[in-house]
Design an enzyme around this catalytic site. Structure first.
Site, mmCIF file in Angstrom:
data_model
loop_
_atom_site.group_PDB
_atom_site.id
_atom_site.type_symbol
_atom_site.label_atom_id
_atom_site.label_comp_id
_atom_site.label_asym_id
_atom_site.label_seq_id
_atom_site.Cartn_x
_atom_site.Cartn_y
_atom_site.Cartn_z
ATOM 1 N N VAL A 1 23.970 27.483 45.034
ATOM 2 C CA VAL A 1 24.397 27.964 46.204
ATOM 3 C C VAL A 1 23.663 29.015 46.657
ATOM 4 C CG1 VAL A 1 25.152 29.472 44.365
ATOM 5 C CG2 VAL A 1 26.287 29.820 46.759
ATOM 6 N N VAL B 1 18.973 16.868 46.796
ATOM 7 C CA VAL B 1 17.835 16.221 47.264
ATOM 8 C C VAL B 1 17.677 15.017 46.450
ATOM 9 C CG1 VAL B 1 14.943 16.776 46.733
ATOM 10 C CG2 VAL B 1 15.861 18.100 48.081
ATOM 11 N N HIS C 1 19.929 31.478 29.980
ATOM 12 C CA HIS C 1 18.475 32.270 30.193
ATOM 13 C C HIS C 1 17.868 31.012 29.794
ATOM 14 C CE1 HIS C 1 19.588 36.324 29.065
ATOM 15 N NE2 HIS C 1 19.560 36.207 30.146
#
Length: 618
Positions: A135, A273, A550
């Site tokens: 997003v 991409v 993380h």
């Protein structure tokens, strides 16, 4: 006459109440429309026309890509294209309490780890869920908005390993550059904080009294209240959040909305991409290939291609473009342009999930209590009430398990306090991917109880994982080997220490005011161990294993003499000209804190480096 007067008064009160109620509802509707318009009108739209060439092409509109787009377009002659695979940020994504639920939307890449023997064994199919933002704004739209920088030793260690310009004294200014500190008592500390940056930092407008108990319990057991983003990190604190006036402040809101009208900035959304274009003889990047609405495009980069797709997608795209471990690329039918250890050195923060405590009061967050019309109205009209509480995550503690009394220690453990638990919302078992049978056995019996929980989180893991290609098809998901608990014992011992510390906190006067009691129904696959024994908890953490999201370090920064390095200290890919990686994947080691703030810092530093390299004074 008396009865007529009473009746008239009653009718007047009833009508006044109804009018007041309708006015309140209208205030909520007006607030919703205001917020929606602000978001819709603020986010830059898709470029109407795409140039054939830009100075810089940035792949990925996550935290790093948003920062870079803002800072590079400060230079008027730099034409910048930002390409994002996901769509625009939506209004419901910015309601803090629903952050965990965003994993069920198209804004999530929906990654899962490969099954392993040492962890995630109680998750569905033995796979841990690894949500990542797909997003505009990236994972800054999905995460719990926690803003922690890590420890100064993290960055001094990066520099000591050959990465000039990344020591703490050098990067502190970049942490401050992004920051607009709105917590008054912290803003006064101008050495460590700034009120001039684009990203607002504030405490939550609403929290349970249990969070205060957590801090009081910390003090009772010898800890201190601390600004963990200040001089010293060790201690207890309410969380500093990336929020503005009680609502999420994503990297897109902070860095892209202000540059919407810059003529030298273009963004393309819902564009995948598929390859970085590299001249195989010159070893030089010159553009990108992407697909949008079924059509393939090739756009050239006059100066640089900058890869900011995150710790999973960046290594995937490097390898698809011929940069990576030669043996692995050959196996996937990809010609190797440069042999580098891309995808290795994968690190994460993880914790035992489901460490739950029952209370005898009604002070926790529960879905049925917060999902009310009045709370919805409060949120949209004033951004107050429980909907403004980020997922119920309210407080934390940083602890040095080797020496808890050292106020300036290097923390290896974080305790994340939640004013609720897995039973507070029925959808949590799906969000955390917990096996249905385990959930029913352990948590269903307390599904209607008020609770709190702590995630005892490992900060400095010694285990290392890897990102690999599933195939040479860019639309296939990469393979994630988390390799949790494969280090030989250090990692599990840190989490075990956190479990013991949390149980100690639960027994303090602060928590006993709420009648806190450890939930003691054992996990079935661990029940052969005595409950609350060390072997039981080690089994539990390897059964209900939670990522804290993380993921980093898969395109490691380091000198060419470092056999694990992928990029140099200026984030240029070794052996390939005009190609940089700027995101969490370049971190050599995961910081002792959450990674969103360090990723912003990396991008701020990189922007100045890029300007310098192209002759722009900073």
């Amino acid at each position: 006459m008396k009865y007529i007067t009473v009746l008239s008064s009653s009718i007047y009160i009833l009508l006044s109440t109804q009018v007041s109620a309708w006015n309140t509802i209208l205030d909520g509707i007006a607030g919703f429309l205001r917020d929606s318009a602000e978001l819709y009108n603020g986010e830059p739209p898709d470029a109407k026309t795409i140039r054939s060439e830009y100075d810089f092409i940035i792949i990925g509109a996550g935290t790093a890509g948003c920062v870079l787009s803002n800072r590079l377009t400060e230079v008027e002659k730099f034409k910048v294209l930002l390409i994002e695979a996901g769509d625009a940020e939506q209004i419901f994504m910015d309601i803090p309490i629903v952050a965990t639920m965003l994993q069920f939307t198209n804004a999530n890449w929906d990654y899962h780890t490969e099954p392993q023997k040492a962890a995630c064994m109680g998750m569905r199919s033995g796979r841990c869920s690894w949500p990542r933002g797909k997003v505009v704004g990236g994972s800054s739209v999905l995460h719990s908005m926690m803003h922690t920088r890590g420890n100064r030793r993290d960055y001094d260690k990066w520099a000591a390993n050959g990465n000039t310009g990344w020591d703490y004294n050098s990067v502190l200014k970049y942490f401050k550059k992004s920051e607009n500190m709105q917590i008054d008592e912290l803003a006064k500390d101008i050495k460590y904080h700034s009120t001039k940056g684009p990203i607002n930092i504030q405490n939550s407008h609403w929290r349970t009294p249990l969070s205060d108990a957590f801090l009081q319990a910390g003090v009772e057991t010898g800890g201190k209240i601390v600004d963990y983003n200040g001089e010293k990190q060790i201690g207890y604190s309410h969380i500093q959040f990336t929020m503005k006036n009680g609502t999420r402040m994503s990297a897109s809101r902070a860095f892209l909305h202000p540059i919407k009208n810059r003529e030298n900035f273009h963004i393309i959304k819902k564009a995948m991409v598929t390859k970085i274009l590299i001249n195989p003889w010159k070893k030089q990047a010159y553009g990108v290939e992407f697909v949008k609405e079924g059509k393939k495009y090739r756009i050239k980069a006059k100066r640089e291609v900058i890869l900011s797709a995150g710790a999973i997608n960046s290594p995937q795209l490097l390898m698809l473009s011929g940069i990576g471990p030669k043996g692995h690329l050959t196996e996937k039918n990809i010609t190797t342009l440069i042999d580098l250890p891309v995808g290795y050195n994968l690190q994460d923060h993880w914790a035992l999930g489901g460490l739950t405590f029952l209370i005898n009061s009604t002070d926790s967050i529960r879905f049925e209590n917060i999902a009310t019309l009045n709370n919805v109205i409060d949120y949209f009209s004033q951004h107050t009430g429980p909907l403004s509480a980020p997922t119920g995550t309210e407080a934390l503690a940083f602890i040095n398990t080797k020496d808890e009394k050292n106020e300036d220690g290097y923390p290896d453990l974080e305790l994340i306090f939640v004013g609720g638990s897995l039973v507070s919302q029925s959808a949590y078992k799906y969000a955390f991917s917990i096996d249905e049978n385990i959930y029913d056995a352990v948590y269903k019996p307390i599904h209607d109880r008020h609770t709190w929980m702590v995630f005892p989180m490992l900060l400095l893991p010694e285990s290392r994982g890897r990102i690999a290609l599933g195939s040479n098809n860019p639309f296939d998901k990469p393979i994630i080997y988390a390799n949790y608990f494969t280090d030989g014992g250090h990692d599990e011992n840190i989490i075990l220490y956190g479990i013991r510390k949390t149980i100690q906190l639960s027994k303090t006067k602060a928590f006993q005011k709420f009648g806190s009691k450890l939930h003691d129904i054992p996990i079935p696959r661990c029940a052969h161990h005595r409950f609350d024994s060390d072997p039981y908890w080690i089994c539990a953490m390897k059964t209900i294993t939670n990522t804290i999201y993380h993921h980093c370090c898969t395109a490691k920064m380091g000198p060419s003499s470092d056999p694990e390095a992928v990029v140099d200290s200026r984030l240029r890919v070794h052996g390939i000209k005009r190609l940089r990686v700027v995101d969490a994947s370049v971190m050599p080691q995961v910081p002792a804190g959450h990674t969103n703030a360090p990723t912003m810092m990396v991008a701020e530093n990189a922007a100045d480096m890029i300007k310098e390299d192209w002759g722009i004074p900073i």
